[in-house]
Design a protein around this motif. Structure first.
Motif, short mmCIF file in Angstrom:
data_model
loop_
_atom_site.label_atom_id
_atom_site.label_comp_id
_atom_site.label_asym_id
_atom_site.label_seq_id
_atom_site.Cartn_x
_atom_site.Cartn_y
_atom_site.Cartn_z
N GLY A 66 0.76 -1.23 0.00
CA GLY A 66 0.00 0.00 0.00
C GLY A 66 0.80 1.29 0.00
O GLY A 66 0.23 2.35 0.22
N PHE A 67 2.11 1.23 -0.26
CA PHE A 67 2.89 2.47 -0.34
C PHE A 67 2.86 3.01 -1.77
O PHE A 67 2.77 2.25 -2.74
CB PHE A 67 4.34 2.23 0.08
N SER A 68 2.98 4.32 -1.88
CA SER A 68 3.01 4.96 -3.19
C SER A 68 3.83 6.22 -3.11
O SER A 68 3.72 6.99 -2.15
CB SER A 68 1.59 5.28 -3.67
N THR A 69 4.66 6.44 -4.12
CA THR A 69 5.47 7.66 -4.19
C THR A 69 4.87 8.69 -5.12
O THR A 69 5.43 9.76 -5.30
CB THR A 69 6.90 7.31 -4.67
N VAL A 70 3.73 8.36 -5.72
CA VAL A 70 3.05 9.30 -6.62
C VAL A 70 1.60 9.45 -6.14
O VAL A 70 1.01 8.51 -5.60
CB VAL A 70 3.06 8.79 -8.08
N PRO A 71 1.01 10.63 -6.29
CA PRO A 71 -0.41 10.81 -5.92
C PRO A 71 -1.30 10.05 -6.90
O PRO A 71 -1.22 10.24 -8.12
CB PRO A 71 -0.61 12.32 -6.01
N LEU A 72 -2.15 9.19 -6.37
CA LEU A 72 -2.99 8.37 -7.23
C LEU A 72 -4.03 9.17 -7.99
O LEU A 72 -4.48 8.75 -9.06
CB LEU A 72 -3.68 7.28 -6.39
N ASP A 73 -4.42 10.34 -7.45
CA ASP A 73 -5.42 11.13 -8.15
C ASP A 73 -4.87 11.76 -9.43
O ASP A 73 -5.64 12.32 -10.22
CB ASP A 73 -5.98 12.21 -7.23
N ALA A 74 -3.55 11.65 -9.65
CA ALA A 74 -2.96 12.18 -10.88
C ALA A 74 -2.89 11.14 -11.99
O ALA A 74 -2.49 11.46 -13.11
CB ALA A 74 -1.55 12.71 -10.60
N LEU A 75 -3.29 9.89 -11.72
CA LEU A 75 -3.21 8.83 -12.71
C LEU A 75 -4.47 8.80 -13.56
O LEU A 75 -5.50 9.35 -13.20
CB LEU A 75 -2.99 7.48 -12.02
N ASN A 76 -4.38 8.09 -14.69
CA ASN A 76 -5.54 7.98 -15.58
C ASN A 76 -6.29 6.67 -15.31
O ASN A 76 -5.88 5.85 -14.47
CB ASN A 76 -5.11 8.06 -17.05
N ALA A 77 -7.39 6.48 -16.02
CA ALA A 77 -8.26 5.33 -15.78
C ALA A 77 -7.55 4.01 -16.10
O ALA A 77 -7.78 3.00 -15.43
CB ALA A 77 -9.54 5.46 -16.60
N ARG A 78 -6.70 3.99 -17.14
CA ARG A 78 -5.99 2.76 -17.47
C ARG A 78 -5.07 2.33 -16.33
O ARG A 78 -4.98 1.13 -16.01
CB ARG A 78 -5.17 2.97 -18.75
N SER A 79 -4.42 3.29 -15.70
CA SER A 79 -3.54 2.95 -14.59
C SER A 79 -4.33 2.42 -13.40
O SER A 79 -3.88 1.51 -12.68
CB SER A 79 -2.73 4.18 -14.17
N TYR A 80 -5.52 2.97 -13.17
CA TYR A 80 -6.38 2.47 -12.10
C TYR A 80 -6.72 0.99 -12.34
O TYR A 80 -6.71 0.17 -11.40
CB TYR A 80 -7.65 3.30 -11.99
#
Length: 337
Positions: free
Chosen positions: A65-79
């Motif tokens: 569950g760690f992330s170095t990037v804000p998930l709200d900046a990703l697109n639908a494909r990445s989700y």
């Protein structure tokens, strides 16, 4: 010259099958490489570097569950890619590997005396997949109802930049797999007043981890009383532990449930007694403080979500959270097995 005695050449030992930890390394490594490569193709380097992509893929497939990037900046494909990785790393499905391997072997042999075991293993696969589908589906629908509230929608789907159903489905899957990644920034710090959302997230995390072996056994006990499929369910209750690690005996199941309930109650009491005047509870009434402490006690040992701004809490509260993380359910499951 005397003929030299003939010495039979020793046969080279055959390599045995890969050990369980070998398979896990190959499994997680393959998913990490595939997921990281897919994220690199999905996102531009300005949003996510290749190193960050492979790191995020590893954190999802291991449900860390760690992330170095804000998930709200990703697109639908990445989700979608991250959701597949979280699903691939879910403990209930990984535990199915021995059962699926055994089922494949039985199908290849195709012996009539193995019909009962083959049918029982098919029932096990159906119950495990169906259980996750039902729990995640119920949680997603409940979170969708919560998202109808103006405050929840603003802090949840609107903050993440996705529609309400996508946000609800992501929350359900992330909670069940105990990955704990949230699309909205700040984890659950903005949902302190949304009791329903916190209850659904904590309950789903509990059902996907500590209570999963108990729920699985209780489902099989109920199926064993049915006319159709009762024999297959009884077979799994008696012999299923050999092929599915998350299937416990009756005494082990009740001991696991009792241990987890007692630990949660003790953690709630310790959290409230040591951090009652902490800044994390600022402005919260008595009942809400109990709810927040319960959410912290469950999620610090499971999905990792928090309603506290950890930068504002004292060292005593952080110590309690660290102690809760050290009391994760996995060691108790290993001991019981």
């Amino acid at each position: 010259m005397l003929d030299a005695p003939l010495v039979a050449a020793r046969p080279r030992p055959r390599r045995g099958p890969l050990q369980a930890w070998h398979w896990l390394v190959v499994y997680f490594g393959a998913w990490t490489l595939a997921g990281g490569a897919a994220l690199c193709l999905s996102e531009p380097t300005s949003t996510m570097t290749p190193g960050e992509a492979f790191f995020l893929a590893l954190m999802c497939v291991t449900c860390t569950g760690f992330s170095t990037v804000p998930l709200d900046a990703l697109n639908a494909r990445s989700y979608c890619i991250l959701a597949v990785l979280m699903q691939a790393g879910a403990a209930p499905l990984i535990a199915l590997v021995p059962a699926l391997s055994r089922l494949r072997k039985l199908r290849q042999q195709a012996r009539s005396e193995d019909d009962e075991e083959r049918a029982a293993l098919r029932l096990l696969v159906g119950v495990v997949v169906g259980y996750q589908a039902v729990v995640c589906g119920v949680c997603a629908c409940c979170m969708r109802l919560v998202a109808d509230e103006d405050t929840a929608y603003e802090h949840g789907p609107a903050s993440a930049g996705v529609n309400a159903w996508a946000w609800s489905a992501w929350t359900a899957l992330s909670s069940f797999t105990n990955c704990g990644l949230t699309l909205q920034p700040g984890s659950w710090t903005r949902f302190r007043s949304a009791r329903g959302a916190l209850a659904f997230v904590a309950g789903t995390s509990f059902l996907g981890n500590a209570l999963y072996p108990a729920c699985l056994r209780w489902i099989l006990v109920w199926l064993s009383s049915c006319r159709r499929g009762g024999g297959r369910a009884r077979y799994l209750l008696l012999r299923g532990q050999a092929v599915y690690p998350s299937l416990f005996l009756s005494q082990q199941t009740w001991l696991l449930v009792a241990t987890q309930v007692v630990l949660v109650l003790l953690q709630v009491a310790a959290t409230l007694s040591l951090s009652w005047r902490d800044g994390g509870y600022e402005g919260a009434a008595y009942g809400r403080r109990v709810g927040l402490a319960t959410f912290e006690a469950i999620n610090s040992r499971h999905a990792g979500g928090t309603t506290f701004d950890l930068g504002r809490v004292t060292g005593g509260t952080l110590l309690i959270i660290l102690m809760n993380m050290a009391l994760a359910p996995v060691p108790y499951v290993v001991v019981l097995k």
